[in-house]
Scaffold this active site. Structure first.
Site, PDB file in Angstrom:
ATOM      1  CG  ASP A  79      -1.654   1.230   1.471  1.00  0.00           C
ATOM      2  OD1 ASP A  79      -2.368   1.657   0.548  1.00  0.00           O
ATOM      3  OD2 ASP A  79      -1.528   1.818   2.563  1.00  0.00           O
ATOM      4  CG  ASP A  81      -1.831   7.496   0.511  1.00  0.00           C
ATOM      5  OD1 ASP A  81      -1.461   8.676   0.515  1.00  0.00           O
ATOM      6  OD2 ASP A  81      -2.225   6.903  -0.519  1.00  0.00           O
TER       7      ASP A  81
END
Length: 280
Positions: A79, A81
């Site tokens: 991922d 953020d």
């Protein structure tokens, strides 16, 4: 099972005290702030006890099958953020509009799994309508930072021959720059619509939600002739759980409680390169 104990501020005495809870057959020191406990009599009750004590002491306690190394894997999927980078890009973009508190509140609820991700993203992006597209460059230049240990982790997995995937519910403006900067193999994210130099408040095409993240991991594995069990997947929010669920090794990084509870490993205090210590 082995138990790897590590923490950037942990004393060796603290690690030894936690190790005693696990009653290992052997211990191997992995550095000044890490210890591997070998041949641990694993049980769910032991894991709960060690996890609670370790968290209180600022230590990451990672149970893992003996003998697992980076060579068991062919892909690291991350991922973006609050995982590969320290910020939530949409919150920082919203700050340029004076709307960070409102947007950040929605982001936080979505990451806890309390809101539908696609619907929440649509709501947040709509608030950005009219913002100069140049604000994205300001966020990248002024606020985006790689998470602790991120570059070291990537260099090591790339040197070991693993492919790398950045898959994000964020935006291609950032993933494309990170892909080039960090020499990542694949990146996939949402596309913000821009017209006349301003954000329209819309996303082009389908939204990269939890299902799409999982499908992306599956597609990239197939692209490189890998099975999902050969993937390490790292994330922090509820929208990462589906892709983490198909992985051979799931890693929660600075994650929400719902994610920590379901991941194979949780790095709450160590950097992303704590993965390397676990897989030594």
């Amino acid at each position: 099972m082995n138990l790897v104990l590590q923490g950037p501020q942990a004393s060796f005495d603290t690690l030894e005290g936690l190790a005693a809870l696990a009653k290992p057959s052997r211990e191997t020191r992995l550095g000044d702030h890490a210890l591997r406990c070998e041949d641990v009599p694993f049980s769910a009750q032991l894991k709960d006890r060690v996890d609670a004590a370790a968290f209180e002491a600022g230590v990451d306690a990672c149970f893992i099958e003996a003998g697992r190394t980076l060579r068991d894997f062919g892909l690291v999927a991350m991922d973006m953020d609050s995982t590969l980078i320290t910020i939530e890009c949409i919150d920082e973009i919203a700050d340029m509009q004076g709307l960070k508190p409102q947007v950040a509140e929605i982001t936080e609820a979505a990451m806890r799994g309390e809101l539908d991700f696609a619907a929440s993203l649509t709501r947040r992006v709509a608030l950005l309508e009219g913002l100069a597209a140049s604000s994205l460059e300001r966020v990248y230049d002024e606020r985006l930072r790689i998470s602790m240990g991120g570059e070291a982790m990537l260099k090591a997995v790339q040197a070991a021959g693993l492919k790398t995937l950045l898959v994000s519910g964020g935006f291609t403006f950032f993933t494309e720059r990170l892909q080039q900067r960090l020499s990542l193999d694949v990146a996939h994210a949402n596309v913000l619509e821009v017209a006349d130099g301003k954000l329209t408040g819309r996303v082009l095409g389908g939204i990269v939600d939890a299902e799409e993240k999982m499908r992306t991991v599956q597609r990239v594995c197939a692209q490189y002739g890998l099975e999902p069990r050969q993937a390490i997947v790292m994330g922090d929010g509820a929208n990462d759980l589906k892709m983490m669920g198909i992985a051979g090794l799931s890693v929660a990084f600075r994650a929400k409680p719902v994610v920590r509870a379901q991941a194979a490993l949780a790095l709450n205090f160590s950097g992303l390169d704590g993965l390397l210590t676990v897989l030594q």
